[in-house]
Design a protein around this motif. Structure first.
Motif, PDB file in Angstrom:
ATOM      1  N   SER A 160     -36.279  45.998  -7.348  1.00 46.96           N
ATOM      2  CA  SER A 160     -36.892  46.652  -6.185  1.00 46.96           C
ATOM      3  C   SER A 160     -38.372  46.905  -6.473  1.00 46.96           C
ATOM      4  O   SER A 160     -38.748  47.909  -7.081  1.00 46.96           O
ATOM      5  CB  SER A 160     -36.162  47.975  -5.898  1.00 46.96           C
ATOM      6  N   ARG A 161     -39.246  45.989  -6.018  1.00 43.36           N
ATOM      7  CA  ARG A 161     -40.685  46.135  -6.218  1.00 43.36           C
ATOM      8  C   ARG A 161     -41.419  45.181  -5.285  1.00 43.36           C
ATOM      9  O   ARG A 161     -40.852  44.190  -4.831  1.00 43.36           O
ATOM     10  CB  ARG A 161     -41.071  45.856  -7.669  1.00 43.36           C
ATOM     11  N   PHE A 215     -40.603  53.794  -6.195  1.00 46.04           N
ATOM     12  CA  PHE A 215     -42.069  53.836  -6.206  1.00 46.04           C
ATOM     13  C   PHE A 215     -42.537  55.175  -6.771  1.00 46.04           C
ATOM     14  O   PHE A 215     -42.032  56.236  -6.387  1.00 46.04           O
ATOM     15  CB  PHE A 215     -42.602  53.662  -4.783  1.00 46.04           C
ATOM     16  N   ILE A 216     -43.485  55.146  -7.714  1.00 47.08           N
ATOM     17  CA  ILE A 216     -43.931  56.405  -8.323  1.00 47.08           C
ATOM     18  C   ILE A 216     -45.436  56.632  -8.204  1.00 47.08           C
ATOM     19  O   ILE A 216     -45.939  57.644  -8.682  1.00 47.08           O
ATOM     20  CB  ILE A 216     -43.532  56.483  -9.804  1.00 47.08           C
ATOM     21  N   GLY A 217     -46.190  55.727  -7.586  1.00 47.73           N
ATOM     22  CA  GLY A 217     -47.622  55.954  -7.408  1.00 47.73           C
ATOM     23  C   GLY A 217     -48.417  54.666  -7.483  1.00 47.73           C
ATOM     24  O   GLY A 217     -47.867  53.561  -7.456  1.00 47.73           O
ATOM     25  N   ILE A 260     -46.902  51.148  -8.448  1.00 46.64           N
ATOM     26  CA  ILE A 260     -46.137  51.287  -9.685  1.00 46.64           C
ATOM     27  C   ILE A 260     -44.675  51.556  -9.331  1.00 46.64           C
ATOM     28  O   ILE A 260     -44.371  52.408  -8.491  1.00 46.64           O
ATOM     29  CB  ILE A 260     -46.663  52.457 -10.544  1.00 46.64           C
ATOM     30  N   PHE A 261     -43.758  50.832 -10.009  1.00 49.18           N
ATOM     31  CA  PHE A 261     -42.331  51.007  -9.799  1.00 49.18           C
ATOM     32  C   PHE A 261     -41.646  51.247 -11.139  1.00 49.18           C
ATOM     33  O   PHE A 261     -42.006  50.631 -12.147  1.00 49.18           O
ATOM     34  CB  PHE A 261     -41.723  49.771  -9.114  1.00 49.18           C
ATOM     35  N   ALA A 262     -40.672  52.147 -11.143  1.00 49.61           N
ATOM     36  CA  ALA A 262     -39.940  52.483 -12.368  1.00 49.61           C
ATOM     37  C   ALA A 262     -38.541  51.877 -12.331  1.00 49.61           C
ATOM     38  O   ALA A 262     -37.955  51.694 -11.254  1.00 49.61           O
ATOM     39  CB  ALA A 262     -39.841  53.995 -12.531  1.00 49.61           C
ATOM     40  N   TYR A 263     -38.026  51.574 -13.514  1.00 50.09           N
ATOM     41  CA  TYR A 263     -36.613  51.203 -13.601  1.00 50.09           C
ATOM     42  C   TYR A 263     -35.778  52.305 -12.973  1.00 50.09           C
ATOM     43  O   TYR A 263     -36.083  53.496 -13.105  1.00 50.09           O
ATOM     44  CB  TYR A 263     -36.205  51.013 -15.059  1.00 50.09           C
ATOM     45  N   GLN A 264     -34.697  51.909 -12.297  1.00 46.06           N
ATOM     46  CA  GLN A 264     -33.839  52.885 -11.634  1.00 46.06           C
ATOM     47  C   GLN A 264     -32.381  52.500 -11.804  1.00 46.06           C
ATOM     48  O   GLN A 264     -32.051  51.373 -12.175  1.00 46.06           O
ATOM     49  CB  GLN A 264     -34.176  52.944 -10.142  1.00 46.06           C
ATOM     50  N   ASN A 265     -31.493  53.458 -11.548  1.00 47.86           N
ATOM     51  CA  ASN A 265     -30.061  53.194 -11.518  1.00 47.86           C
ATOM     52  C   ASN A 265     -29.639  52.877 -10.089  1.00 47.86           C
ATOM     53  O   ASN A 265     -30.078  53.542  -9.142  1.00 47.86           O
ATOM     54  CB  ASN A 265     -29.272  54.408 -11.997  1.00 47.86           C
TER      55      ASN A 265
END
Length: 670
Positions: A497-498, A511-513, A521-526
């Motif tokens: 998801s990016r 999405f984190i900023g 910026i995208f972070a790994y997620q569950n």
């Protein structure tokens, strides 16, 4: 009158394939013969294949020697329950029962190998650290084995077992050349050597091995589609060297010291691995013990971004041991063991924190420690009925404590029929990178205007629950079986998801900023849930000493069921089948013909469930023959992909099968 039984529409077996399997299962039985295969990966004990508390297949040394093998993944793809992740034309990754390549744990002689930290890939480097000349067999356990091996074994385990130091000197050398019919395809050359024997009889032995293989990169093998031409296979070049000393200071005591070094080049992305191991095995009146100290360093000489040079290195050190205690009076065998493991990654390019923030590039190292203890008990409930139960307790520095229990029943209903059933719960911790908020990498197709992905300390470990039920029959020269399986995976770790679209990015859940230059910026997620289920079947029959056949078929339904509508997972054919006919027309001649059926699969599945991209089914056939000149020299030749199928690549997500090609092989033993 009852209506005939109907197969559900969710089990679409192709008609020609169904006819082949029905004819195969109608084969007559013959008398039992041959020595049983012994395996070591399915439990803490050495057991015959039919006694092993797991679904397990074995590729033998003879299977490996039949044809040129540059990447073992291609050979593993002929086993039931195994599919290959084929993103683009990268080296394929090995998937078990519909779970991604990250869920397959690779072992070499029971020791973990894992190049993920330095390459951000799955297992596509880990299939080739050992020269094929030194492989005795490969054991493939389908289904979770976290109760013994911990994290990464949710899908199963592939254990590459090397040859033992012999009591007499022996050696072998193998040379292969592969020439494609299309001049635009790259040629292949391989060479391997191994030797082993005693330095001091019954006290000290030595084993050395070396290997080299190279497949030239392709030219313009793919025709343009809508004006766009997709590239073919890149250059693949690998080399390996290894040595081991085996010391037997007293009866029942065996000390081994080994060192291996390998270099693997996948299209200009080069990894080097240096591995050392010191182990002791002891046999006593009360049982046996095993302790191993491993030191493993993997270096990425180039990095992971095309056009850039950003080297990194990872160290993985471990101490593990087990004690096997037979309890004959209670008809049990109890195994207790444990593991200490420490991982470290030095990566100045990616372990940096976020660009433009305080502390950026101040600490390029990330590390973690974990320990585990496990117990396994094999109980003979009655003659022919055994229960194996076990549990592993893992304590991870960042993610705390987790249990991985397992229970498995093996019942020999008759001398020729065995029933098996198992249940297991497993977990997988985020990798060193996924769980580190200081790790980040460019993504979305550009290092300057794309997006940026980062690890996350908020990730939860993945957990799975697996069930299987099967039956095997073995009447010596005829055997086979089937297994139904289901695996429910929760909290799957994901970064698909990016987007590089700066307006759309804030709508994504991970999405984190933005970076100072505006990249999202995208972070790994569950993500909530993935489910795989299906059936594996296999059959072998020896009609005479001159003619035998082997066949297997796998149906796999793998879906992301996190949303309201289940979405199929990419590179998971629902239908896979393999058939091999072996012939021995004379003592000095052997021949075989094989066919691999790869069913329809998805190449791209957007989260919306719209505009899915499929790849059609195809069949690849190979033929080969070998002439044993004398007891030391064998010459082989053959044609691979006889029909030149699956060779056109249409999109970036598509992949090529290697086209029609001929090979010549020389095997010398001494």
């Amino acid at each position: 009158m009852q209506s005939p039984t109907k197969f559900p529409s969710t089990f679409p077996v192709p008609l020609p394939l169904a006819s082949l399997l029905c004819a195969a299962f109608a084969l007559p039985a013959v008398a039992q013969s041959d020595m049983p295969t012994v395996v070591v990966t399915a439990s803490s004990l050495e057991q015959t294949l039919k006694d092993a508390p797991a679904s397990i297949s074995v590729l033998t040394r003879a299977d490996i020697e039949k044809r040129p093998v540059v990447e073992l993944a291609e050979l593993l793809g002929t086993v039931e329950g195994v599919s290959l992740s084929r993103s683009g034309n990268a080296v394929p990754g090995v998937q078990l029962r519909g779970l991604g390549q990250a869920y397959t744990l690779f072992l070499v002689d029971g020791k973990r190998v894992n190049a993920t930290s330095v390459s951000f890939r799955g297992n596509d480097y880990d299939t080739g650290w050992v020269p094929t000349s030194e492989i005795e067999r490969i054991e493939i356990v389908r289904g979770p084995m976290s109760s013994l091996y911990g994290s990464d074994a949710i899908g199963g385990v592939v254990n590459i077992i090397t040859r033992k130091v012999g009591k007499t000197w022996r050696g072998s050398m193998k040379l292969d050349t592969v020439l494609p019919s299309d001049d635009a395809q790259g040629d292949t050359r391989t060479a391997s050597f191994s030797a082993s024997g005693p330095l001091i009889a019954d006290v000290l032995g030595l084993r050395v091995s070396a290997g080299y293989d190279k497949r030239e990169g392709d030219g313009k093998v793919n025709a343009p589609v809508n004006g766009v031409t997709q590239p073919g296979f890149p250059l693949i070049a690998n080399r390996q060297f290894g040595g081991a000393l085996s010391w037997m200071p007293a009866a029942g005591q065996d000390v081994k010291l080994g060192y291996d070094t390998s270099r693997r080049d996948h299209g200009g992305f080069i990894l080097e691995r240096h591995a050392s191991a010191l182990s002791h095995q002891g046999r006593y009146d009360f049982g046996r013990s095993e302790v191993t100290l491993n030191a493993d360093e993997t270096r990425n000489l180039v990095g992971t971004v095309t056009g850039q040079v950003n080297p990194n290195k990872a160290n993985n050190n471990s101490l593990d041991g087990k004690l096997v205690l037979p309890w004959d009076a209670a008809r049990q065998t109890i195994t207790v063991g444990g593991e200490l493991r420490r991982e470290k990654l030095f990566d100045p390019a990616n372990v940096t924190g976020l660009p433009g923030t305080p502390g950026y590039r101040q600490n390029p190292t990330v590390k973690l420690s974990q320990y585990a203890a496990f117990v396994e008990d094999e109980v003979a409930l009655r003659d022919g009925l055994k229960l194996t139960i076990g549990d592993r307790y893992d304590h991870h520095e960042n993610f705390g404590a987790h249990h991985s229990p397992r229970a498995y029943l093996v019942y020999h209903a008759t001398p020729g029929i065995t029933l098996k059933s198992g249940w297991a719960r497993a977990f997988r911790a985020p990798t060193l990178l996924q769980g580190s908020q200081n790790w980040g990498s460019v993504s979305c197709g550009s290092a300057t205007v794309g997006c940026y992905i980062v690890g996350s300390a908020a990730l939860k470990p993945e957990t799975s629950t697996s069930k299987e039920l099967g039956a095997q029959f073995d009447y010596g020269k005829v055997g086979g079986g089937f297994t139904f399986f289901r695996n429910d995976l929760k909290d799957m770790i994901d970064i698909t998801s990016r987007t590089a679209d700066r307006k759309l990015a804030p709508s994504y859940s991970n999405f984190i900023g933005f970076l100072p230059d505006g990249r999202p910026i995208f972070a790994y997620q569950n993500i909530a849930k993935v489910r795989t289920k299906g059936v594996e079947t296999s059959l072998r029959a020896e009609f005479s000493p001159q003619v035998s056949v082997r066949a297997n078929y796998t149906y796999t339904d793998a879906k992301n069921v996190s949303g309201a509508i289940g979405l199929p997972m990419i590179y998971r054919p629902k239908n896979n089948a393999n058939v091999t006919l072996d012939l021995r027309p004379a003592d000095s001649w052997t021949a075989s013909a094989t066919a691999r059926y790869i069913g329809e699969q998805y190449l791209n599945v957007p989260a919306s469930g719209l505009n899915l991209v499929k790849k059609g089914a195809y069949t690849v056939a190979d033929v080969n023959a070998a002439y044993r000149w004398n007891k030391n020299l064998t010459v082989s030749a053959g044609v691979l992909n006889l029909g030149d199928k699956g060779s056109q690549r249409d999109t970036s997500a598509d992949f090529n099968e290697e086209g029609r090609r001929v090979f010549l092989s020389l095997l010398a033993k001494f």
